[in-house]
Design a protein around this motif. Structure first.
Motif, PDB file in Angstrom:
ATOM      1  N   UNK A 146       0.814  -0.981   0.029  1.00 17.68           N
ATOM      2  CA  UNK A 146       0.074  -0.055   0.237  1.00 17.68           C
ATOM      3  C   UNK A 146       0.826   1.307  -0.167  1.00 17.68           C
ATOM      4  N   UNK A 147       0.654   1.842  -0.935  1.00 20.54           N
ATOM      5  CA  UNK A 147       1.522   3.343  -0.968  1.00 20.54           C
ATOM      6  C   UNK A 147       0.699   4.489  -0.563  1.00 20.54           C
ATOM      7  N   UNK A 148       1.304   5.235   0.029  1.00 12.19           N
ATOM      8  CA  UNK A 148       0.907   6.712   0.459  1.00 12.19           C
ATOM      9  C   UNK A 148       1.935   7.850   0.151  1.00 12.19           C
ATOM     10  N   UNK A 149       1.541   8.972  -0.233  1.00 15.43           N
ATOM     11  CA  UNK A 149       2.489  10.143  -0.337  1.00 15.43           C
ATOM     12  C   UNK A 149       2.319  11.177   0.482  1.00 15.43           C
ATOM     13  N   UNK A 150       3.258  11.164   1.455  1.00 17.88           N
ATOM     14  CA  UNK A 150       2.991  12.354   2.550  1.00 17.88           C
ATOM     15  C   UNK A 150       3.151  13.709   1.821  1.00 17.88           C
ATOM     16  N   UNK A 151       2.408  14.707   2.446  1.00 18.85           N
ATOM     17  CA  UNK A 151       2.389  16.046   1.795  1.00 18.85           C
ATOM     18  C   UNK A 151       4.054  16.677   2.302  1.00 18.85           C
ATOM     19  N   UNK A 152       4.510  16.300   3.193  1.00 23.62           N
ATOM     20  CA  UNK A 152       5.667  16.724   3.833  1.00 23.62           C
ATOM     21  C   UNK A 152       6.862  16.029   3.901  1.00 23.62           C
ATOM     22  N   UNK A 153       7.854  16.458   3.372  1.00 22.68           N
ATOM     23  CA  UNK A 153       8.968  15.291   3.731  1.00 22.68           C
ATOM     24  C   UNK A 153       9.170  14.723   5.222  1.00 22.68           C
ATOM     25  N   UNK A 154       9.136  15.496   6.145  1.00 20.08           N
ATOM     26  CA  UNK A 154       9.616  15.251   7.339  1.00 20.08           C
ATOM     27  C   UNK A 154       8.331  14.130   7.877  1.00 20.08           C
ATOM     28  N   UNK A 155       6.934  14.513   7.335  1.00 22.09           N
ATOM     29  CA  UNK A 155       6.129  13.305   7.646  1.00 22.09           C
ATOM     30  C   UNK A 155       6.495  11.802   6.991  1.00 22.09           C
ATOM     31  N   UNK A 156       6.902  12.091   5.931  1.00 28.32           N
ATOM     32  CA  UNK A 156       7.293  10.735   5.183  1.00 28.32           C
ATOM     33  C   UNK A 156       8.459   9.904   6.088  1.00 28.32           C
ATOM     34  N   UNK A 157       9.385  10.637   6.631  1.00 27.98           N
ATOM     35  CA  UNK A 157      10.161  10.043   7.493  1.00 27.98           C
ATOM     36  C   UNK A 157       9.713   9.800   8.822  1.00 27.98           C
ATOM     37  N   UNK A 158       8.927  10.467   9.429  1.00 30.87           N
ATOM     38  CA  UNK A 158       8.088  10.176  10.803  1.00 30.87           C
ATOM     39  C   UNK A 158       7.185   8.691  10.245  1.00 30.87           C
ATOM     40  N   UNK A 159       6.730   8.702   9.385  1.00 24.83           N
ATOM     41  CA  UNK A 159       5.749   7.633   9.106  1.00 24.83           C
ATOM     42  C   UNK A 159       6.723   6.369   8.676  1.00 24.83           C
ATOM     43  N   UNK A 160       7.536   6.290   8.141  1.00 26.85           N
ATOM     44  CA  UNK A 160       8.692   5.260   7.959  1.00 26.85           C
ATOM     45  C   UNK A 160       8.966   4.694   9.479  1.00 26.85           C
ATOM     46  N   UNK A 161       9.571   5.600  10.160  1.00 26.57           N
ATOM     47  CA  UNK A 161      10.102   5.383  11.349  1.00 26.57           C
ATOM     48  C   UNK A 161       9.293   4.757  12.212  1.00 26.57           C
ATOM     49  N   UNK A 162       8.075   5.426  12.573  1.00 26.00           N
ATOM     50  CA  UNK A 162       6.997   4.891  13.492  1.00 26.00           C
ATOM     51  C   UNK A 162       6.556   3.407  13.065  1.00 26.00           C
ATOM     52  N   UNK A 163       6.292   3.384  11.663  1.00 23.89           N
ATOM     53  CA  UNK A 163       5.730   2.074  11.268  1.00 23.89           C
ATOM     54  C   UNK A 163       6.772   0.808  11.439  1.00 23.89           C
ATOM     55  N   UNK A 164       8.020   1.122  11.225  1.00 28.80           N
ATOM     56  CA  UNK A 164       9.007   0.157  11.359  1.00 28.80           C
ATOM     57  C   UNK A 164       8.879  -0.371  12.951  1.00 28.80           C
ATOM     58  N   UNK A 165       8.758   0.566  13.742  1.00 28.46           N
ATOM     59  CA  UNK A 165       8.641   0.078  15.104  1.00 28.46           C
ATOM     60  C   UNK A 165       7.550  -0.823  15.132  1.00 28.46           C
ATOM     61  N   UNK A 166       6.684  -1.090  14.763  1.00 29.39           N
ATOM     62  CA  UNK A 166       5.584  -1.874  14.591  1.00 29.39           C
ATOM     63  C   UNK A 166       6.057  -3.402  14.374  1.00 29.39           C
ATOM     64  N   UNK A 167       6.875  -3.570  13.515  1.00 29.85           N
ATOM     65  CA  UNK A 167       7.194  -4.753  12.924  1.00 29.85           C
ATOM     66  C   UNK A 167       8.117  -5.492  14.002  1.00 29.85           C
ATOM     67  N   UNK A 168       7.997  -6.979  14.246  1.00 33.50           N
ATOM     68  CA  UNK A 168       8.856  -7.569  14.970  1.00 33.50           C
ATOM     69  C   UNK A 168      10.349  -7.184  14.971  1.00 33.50           C
ATOM     70  N   UNK A 169      10.872  -6.971  15.999  1.00 36.56           N
ATOM     71  CA  UNK A 169      12.556  -6.718  16.059  1.00 36.56           C
ATOM     72  C   UNK A 169      13.395  -7.670  15.255  1.00 36.56           C
ATOM     73  N   UNK A 170      13.096  -8.885  15.302  1.00 37.33           N
ATOM     74  CA  UNK A 170      13.841  -9.778  14.540  1.00 37.33           C
ATOM     75  C   UNK A 170      13.566  -9.568  13.115  1.00 37.33           C
ATOM     76  N   UNK A 171      12.397  -9.474  12.809  1.00 37.68           N
ATOM     77  CA  UNK A 171      12.076  -9.014  11.282  1.00 37.68           C
ATOM     78  C   UNK A 171      12.776  -7.834  10.813  1.00 37.68           C
ATOM     79  N   UNK A 172      12.699  -6.919  11.435  1.00 35.71           N
ATOM     80  CA  UNK A 172      12.898  -5.617  11.260  1.00 35.71           C
ATOM     81  C   UNK A 172      14.623  -5.407  10.978  1.00 35.71           C
ATOM     82  N   UNK A 173      15.257  -6.228  11.552  1.00 38.12           N
ATOM     83  CA  UNK A 173      16.784  -6.259  11.359  1.00 38.12           C
ATOM     84  C   UNK A 173      17.020  -6.849   9.945  1.00 38.12           C
ATOM     85  N   UNK A 174      16.384  -7.670   9.639  1.00 33.15           N
ATOM     86  CA  UNK A 174      16.471  -8.200   8.039  1.00 33.15           C
ATOM     87  C   UNK A 174      15.565  -7.447   7.006  1.00 33.15           C
TER      88      UNK A 174
END
Length: 179
Positions: A146-174
């Motif tokens: 699913x693709x979303x385009x944030x209106x602001x670059x700072x929001x894009x970075x915030x979204x990527x970082x926050x969503x990655x924290x939801x992934x299991x730590x073992x799978x986020x390392x890979x």
């Protein structure tokens, strides 16, 4: 006069063909992609979204495609409708609150990956302007991008970082970023 009528008839035939193709794609993807989970209620108790980890961010919902094939747009369940969206990450998932289309809840247990790309399913923005959430609704082993385009670059970075924290730590390392 005849030329005008012929052009109008050809235009109507082309529109009918495009509409028929869209509906057929909807029928096909409805059999491949199970119905989406309902959006959980607000709150921090069991069965809720959990506390927000980001503010709501204005974006454009680009589309959802079959995982790994960014040209295979999913039309079923309103997933093919491009729309304005407020995207927000919570403790238990990501909410895509869309305007004019069905909201999408991606639970943390369904989220497989987060990355960025320059384009997908008919939308090209250059650079890494589209955030891609790779997830699998319950009952769908292949999954969706699913693709979303944030209106602001700072929001894009915030979204990527926050969503990655939801992934299991073992799978986020890979997890590798999609490009």
């Amino acid at each position: 006069m005849i030329t005008t009528a012929l052009l109008l008839a050809l235009g109507a035939l082309a529109l009918w063909g495009m509409s028929r193709g869209w509906h057929r794609r909807g029928d096909r993807t409805a059999t491949e992609v199970p119905d989406l989970a309902p959006v959980p209620p607000e709150g921090t108790g069991p069965g809720t979204r959990g506390a927000p980890t980001t503010p709501a961010m204005d974006a454009t919902y680009v589309s959802s495609t079959r995982a790994g094939d960014w040209l295979d747009r999913v039309v079923a369940h309103d997933l093919g409708v491009r729309s304005a969206v407020a995207v927000q990450v919570f403790e238990r998932g990501v909410l895509l609150a869309r305007r004019g289309a069905r909201d999408v809840w991606i639970g943390a247990e369904a989220l497989r990956g987060v990355g960025t790309t320059s384009g997908m399913a008919g939308k090209y923005v250059g650079g890494d302007g589209i955030v891609v959430l790779t997830w699998a609704p319950e009952g769908d082993e292949r999954g969706l991008d699913t693709g979303v385009r944030a209106r602001r670059a700072a929001d894009r970075t915030r979204l990527v970082e926050a969503a990655r924290t939801l992934i299991d730590p073992a799978s986020s390392a890979t997890q590798k970023e999609q490009s």
